[in-house]
Design an enzyme around this catalytic site. Structure first.
Site, PDB file in Angstrom:
ATOM      1  N   ARG A  52     -76.255 120.158  84.161  1.00  0.00           N
ATOM      2  CA  ARG A  52     -76.711 118.930  83.509  1.00  0.00           C
ATOM      3  C   ARG A  52     -76.604 117.696  84.390  1.00  0.00           C
ATOM      4  NH1 ARG A  52     -75.657 121.825  79.585  1.00  0.00           N
ATOM      5  NH2 ARG A  52     -73.844 122.269  80.839  1.00  0.00           N
ATOM      6  N   THR A  53     -75.422 117.507  84.966  1.00  0.00           N
ATOM      7  CA  THR A  53     -75.207 116.224  85.627  1.00  0.00           C
ATOM      8  C   THR A  53     -76.169 116.060  86.798  1.00  0.00           C
ATOM      9  OG1 THR A  53     -72.922 116.328  84.918  1.00  0.00           O
ATOM     10  CG2 THR A  53     -73.442 114.688  86.576  1.00  0.00           C
ATOM     11  N   LYS A  81     -68.099 123.303 107.069  1.00  0.00           N
ATOM     12  CA  LYS A  81     -67.625 123.308 108.462  1.00  0.00           C
ATOM     13  C   LYS A  81     -66.414 122.407 108.621  1.00  0.00           C
ATOM     14  CE  LYS A  81     -72.390 123.594 110.203  1.00  0.00           C
ATOM     15  NZ  LYS A  81     -73.397 122.773 110.874  1.00  0.00           N
ATOM     16  N   ARG A 102     -70.500 114.761  93.286  1.00  0.00           N
ATOM     17  CA  ARG A 102     -69.467 115.505  92.554  1.00  0.00           C
ATOM     18  C   ARG A 102     -68.644 116.283  93.572  1.00  0.00           C
ATOM     19  NH1 ARG A 102     -70.190 119.099  87.249  1.00  0.00           N
ATOM     20  NH2 ARG A 102     -70.198 116.977  86.422  1.00  0.00           N
ATOM     21  N   HIS A 130     -65.068 111.035  85.191  1.00  0.00           N
ATOM     22  CA  HIS A 130     -66.473 111.436  85.119  1.00  0.00           C
ATOM     23  C   HIS A 130     -67.231 110.340  84.379  1.00  0.00           C
ATOM     24  CE1 HIS A 130     -70.049 113.640  84.884  1.00  0.00           C
ATOM     25  NE2 HIS A 130     -69.647 114.755  84.296  1.00  0.00           N
TER      26      HIS A 130
HETATM   27  C1  NCD Z   1     -68.284 118.172  82.017  1.00  0.00           C
HETATM   28  C2  NCD Z   1     -67.707 118.093  83.420  1.00  0.00           C
HETATM   29  O1  NCD Z   1     -68.382 118.416  84.372  1.00  0.00           O
HETATM   30  O2  NCD Z   1     -66.558 117.687  83.503  1.00  0.00           O
HETATM   31  N1  NCD Z   1     -69.637 118.523  81.960  1.00  0.00           N
HETATM   32  C3  NCD Z   1     -70.603 117.618  82.126  1.00  0.00           C
HETATM   33  O3  NCD Z   1     -70.531 116.722  82.900  1.00  0.00           O
HETATM   34  N2  NCD Z   1     -71.667 117.705  81.341  1.00  0.00           N
HETATM   35  C4  NCD Z   1     -67.480 118.964  81.113  1.00  0.00           C
HETATM   36  C5  NCD Z   1     -67.115 120.362  81.503  1.00  0.00           C
HETATM   37  O4  NCD Z   1     -67.446 120.854  82.568  1.00  0.00           O
HETATM   38  O5  NCD Z   1     -66.448 120.978  80.687  1.00  0.00           O
END
Ligand code: NCD
Length: 361
Positions: A52-53, A81, A102, A130
């Site tokens: 999703r993200t 590396k 991320r 997040h």
């Molecule tokens: C969350 C995350 O990545 O922390 N998911 C997200 O961003 N949609 C929650 C999760 O992974 O449980």
């Protein structure tokens, strides 16, 4: 250093309100924004799995008329590396106008934001924060309730490792009349720093319980979370705790008629699919809110960069005698990164790691 987003509190409440208004306007008039980022490039650097993200960042930029370049796994980049996060951020600054990153290490986004010459958006740094999921959460709460004040919000599941929980509680601490109900097994309680730095410090009203059903009648919002398997050192403990809470229709019998059920997704087992058709289930609407708010955020940070708005994060200082012992902190892994600290409580002489916010020893 450009204005970046490491945690939601980097944005003022007024800025957040404005972004929610922009996201609502984008939802109603998408064509107005279809060329807002023509010629701009977003780099998505994802060193940890995501569906999703990453896709919502990419969809957000494409819907603004911009372009996207992408690293979708640590193995596919020079991180494999041994390249440092700072070097990666400096490199990508030569190719793109904005970064969404991320990373499994806590504090990684802050390191990137300090090294980059373009805005950096934290798309999740280990179990720490997040903030863009929080933007989606705030948008969804606002759309469902028409307000972000005077709400009783239950957080249920893995409150220890769930970074979305940490960021949302932090964000809600700036609104009035918020009551937080923390529903988790003892082993997955909210980390100590969240009590010290947010709930207690800001005087928020909260209580802890292990009983979801007993808490249900008072909730306006129920924020369900997945038990974060990848963050457990002890997989036996994960197996024991993974099904601590499963939301099924019978558990909603005493819930308010206008309860809003949120979940950052992915769902593993903690909400039965039988709930998906209940009008109180908002987790798929939340996904759309995430894209709209990421569009609003990209617009805002690119605009701030154009206007030379400076970065908002403070600096840490080297502090003799203090050590960060969080094994998931970036300063434990990148040997050349200095250990830096911030004093967060002068009265009790509490110092925290500048990168990951864990209390220093
Ligand atoms: C969350 C995350 O990545 O922390 N998911 C997200 O961003 N949609 C929650 C999760 O992974 O449980």
């Amino acid at each position: 250093m450009r204005r970046s987003l490491i945690d939601t509190v980097d944005l003022t409440v007024e800025e957040l309100d404005k972004m929610i208004a922009t996201a609502c306007d984008i939802a109603d008039h998408p064509d107005k924004y279809a060329h807002a980022c023509d010629g701009k490039i977003l780099a998505t650097l994802f060193f940890e799995p995501s569906t999703r993200t990453r896709l919502s960042f990419e969809a957000a930029m494409l819907s603004l008329g911009g372009n996207v370049i992408s690293v979708s796994s640590a193995g596919a980049s020079s991180a494999a590396k041994g390249e440092s996060v700072a070097d990666t951020a400096k490199t990508v600054s030569c190719y793109a106008d904005i970064i969404a990153m991320r990373h499994p290490l806590e504090g990684a986004a802050l390191v990137a934001a300090q090294a980059a010459s373009i805005p950096v958006i934290n798309a999740g740094d280990g179990g720490h924060c997040h903030p863009t999921q929080t933007l989606a959460d705030l948008y969804t709460i606002y759309r469902e309730k028409g307000r972000l004040n005077d709400l009783t919000v239950g957080f249920c599941g893995d409150l220890k490792y769930g970074r979305t929980v940490h960021s949302l509680i932090n964000a809600l601490s700036r609104y009035t009349g918020i009551k937080v109900v923390l529903i988790s097994p003892e082993e997955l309680r909210l980390p100590e720093y969240m009590f010290a730095e947010v709930l207690d410090k800001k005087g928020m009203s909260y209580r802890e319980t292990t009983d979801l059903v007993a808490a249900m009648p008072e909730l306006d919002i129920l924020y369900m979370t997945r038990v974060q398997r990848e963050r457990f050192a002890d997989q036996e403990q994960y197996q024991r705790l993974k099904d601590s809470y499963i939301l099924t229709p019978d558990k909603l019998e005493t819930a308010k008629a206008d309860l809003a059920i949120l979940h950052p997704l992915p769902r593993v087992n903690e909400i039965s699919v039988a709930i998906d058709d209940d009008p109180r289930a908002c987790y798929f609407k939340q996904v759309l809110g995430g894209k709209l708010m990421r569009m609003a955020l990209i617009l805002k940070l690119l605009d701030d960069a154009k206007n030379n708005v400076p970065a908002t994060f403070g600096m840490g200082v080297p502090t003799p005698g203090k050590t960060c012992r969080n094994g998931r902190c970036i300063c434990q892994v990148e040997q050349e990164l200095p250990q830096l600290f911030v004093q967060t409580d002068a009265e009790n002489d509490v110092w925290r790691c500048y990168w990951c916010e864990t209390q220093a020893e």
